[in-house]
Write an enzyme that holds these catalytic residues in place. Structure first.
Site: not given
Length: 484
Positions: A227, A261
């Site tokens: 990720e 993110c």
């Protein structure tokens, strides 16, 4: 109650790299002794995890705030505690169904045989979690790992030493080392951790480090879920409700001071709308945070090096002709002392600016001229595939065009970031923004081996295909071709 001293950032223990192999061997041995725990066992572990996290909510919030320099308790509850609680509740409700073997169709030529898919735990799951949401991004993969019947080892970030030590102590109250183990320490520990022969490795962090972790895991043929991140675009259509869009973009960008993110990385909109949008966004930021310096609601940048990097992005953009607009009028020296960066809108950007090339990971927001939807899509397509994409508007045809002609890890429509916490859809990147996905059933499947089983019937006519091959064999083959 576990207590933590916020004035001693070096108080955390350091796991010796040699200890990692010992723990992995112990977890492997324990798993082999119980390779497919029943639901009662898995449920007990998930409930223990829930009770431990919720029972130390205040301490986690204090530790995270101390590691950052400041982060609001409310922000930790919103972005970490509630997300974890929702993930565990979802797993407790649905995992019994996910665990069940399920029938699969059998092609006509192989009937009356049966096909079955049996979910099976993988073994030991490694989790390398980042500093930006240090609790949530350590625990969410753990939920999937435990629900799928695995053991787990966690390596939190060295940038959050207080939280990491607290996590180690809290989880040790409910789990033995051969069930869940937290390794603390710096780059040397992380490097050794990523080289272990896990059955699956989850890494959340930057794309550059993700490449290193993926390469290390590949040496041992360890499957990975990466990720990562990237430059997540926000496209604003003329049909958008601008009041709604401005509030939600500001919130998505300023949550955790942009250290997210999936934070909006840049905005695409027609040139004629940029000035009004920028001014409204600045005004909204000032409504959210009338001051930034000394404001307990506003998060500090995690470290001096990260603060300096953001200042360098701004300096580079300004030197190359960008226009810089900053929310508020706080004293710059005080802001620097507290590592606080107000919302800063950057316009008149050019592709050669660092701010348009690097993931920003802070409260800086370039607004880029893009006259048509096709122009916006071309900009997105020319860049690396992002972890998230956001579109604001009411024109369904344009919305559907964006969804069909852009590739990103996930999407929120008329919102930012909240697709990440939906347990019934996968969370993951694509290409440079990551690989694999987890959350909910998708996490269960990522941390399970979906074993296919073919069960032959005693009435099978397969013997008609045994050698020696005869005319009868040819007739059988012809019949099979007819039905394929």
């Amino acid at each position: 109650m576990v207590r933590i001293n916020p004035d001693k950032p070096g108080a955390s223990e350091t796991t010796k790299p040699s200890e990692l192999n010992t723990v992995l061997a112990a977890q492997r041995k324990a798993f082999n002794a119980q390779p497919n725990p029943d639901w009662t066992s898995r449920k007990a572990k998930l409930e223990t995890l829930r009770d431990l996290i919720l029972g130390h909510e205040a301490e986690f919030a204090a530790a995270i705030s101390a590691d950052f320099g400041n982060r609001a308790v409310e922000e930790t509850i919103i972005a970490e505690i509630l997300v974890i609680k929702g993930g565990i509740s979802h797993a407790l409700k649905h995992t019994p169904k996910w665990m069940k073997s399920r029938k699969a169709p059998v092609a006509l030529q192989y009937k009356p045989a049966k096909n079955v898919i049996i979910p099976q735990p993988l073994g030991v799951i490694g989790i390398i979690s980042p500093w930006n949401y240090p609790l949530q991004l350590a625990i969410m993969p753990l939920i999937g790992a435990l629900g799928a019947g695995n053991r787990a080892m966690i390596k939190p970030s060295e940038y959050t030493p207080r939280m990491s030590q607290l996590l180690k102590e809290v989880l040790a109250k409910g789990f033995t080392d051969d069930e869940v183990f937290v390794a603390t320490g710096g780059v040397d520990v992380a490097s050794a951790f990523s080289s272990l022969k896990f059955d699956h490795l989850v890494f959340t962090g930057s794309t550059s480090v993700g490449r290193i972790v993926g390469k290390a895991a590949g040496e041992n043929l360890v499957p990975v879920t990466l990720e990562l991140g990237g430059k997540s675009p926000t496209i604003i259509d003329d049909s958008a409700n601008m009041d709604i869009a401005i509030g939600r973009i500001a919130n998505g960008k300023l949550l955790n001071a942009g250290q997210t993110c999936v934070a909006p990385d840049y905005v695409l909109m027609p040139q004629a709308n940029i000035n009004a949008f920028s001014e409204a966004l600045i005004k909204k930021a000032e409504e959210f945070y009338p001051t930034v310096a000394g404001n307990d609601d506003y998060t500090s940048i995690i470290a001096d090096a990260h603060y300096a990097r953001l200042q360098d992005l701004l300096e580079d953009a300004e030197n190359k002709g960008a226009k810089i607009q900053t929310a508020g009028d706080d004293d710059k020296q005080q802001l620097a002392k507290e590592r606080r960066v107000p919302l800063t809108v950057v316009t008149d950007t050019t592709p050669d600016m660092k701010i348009m090339q690097e993931e920003i990971f802070g409260p800086l927001l370039p607004v880029v001229a893009s006259e048509t939807l096709d122009d916006a899509l071309e900009t997105v397509q020319q860049g690396e595939r992002p972890l998230a994409l956001y579109w604001f508007g009411e024109d369904k045809a344009k919305r559907d065009k964006v969804l069909s002609q852009s590739i990103s890890g996930g999407v929120s429509i008329n919102e930012t970031a909240w697709h990440v916490v939906q347990e019934d859809i996968p969370f993951g990147g694509v290409g440079p923004s990551g690989m694999g996905a987890y959350h909910g059933e998708h996490g269960f499947k990522s941390f399970s081996h979906m074993k296919g089983v073919f069960i032959q019937s005693k009435f099978s006519q397969g013997k008609n295909l045994f050698p020696p091959y005869t005319e009868k064999t040819h007739k059988m083959l012809g019949l099979m071709k007819k039905f394929l």
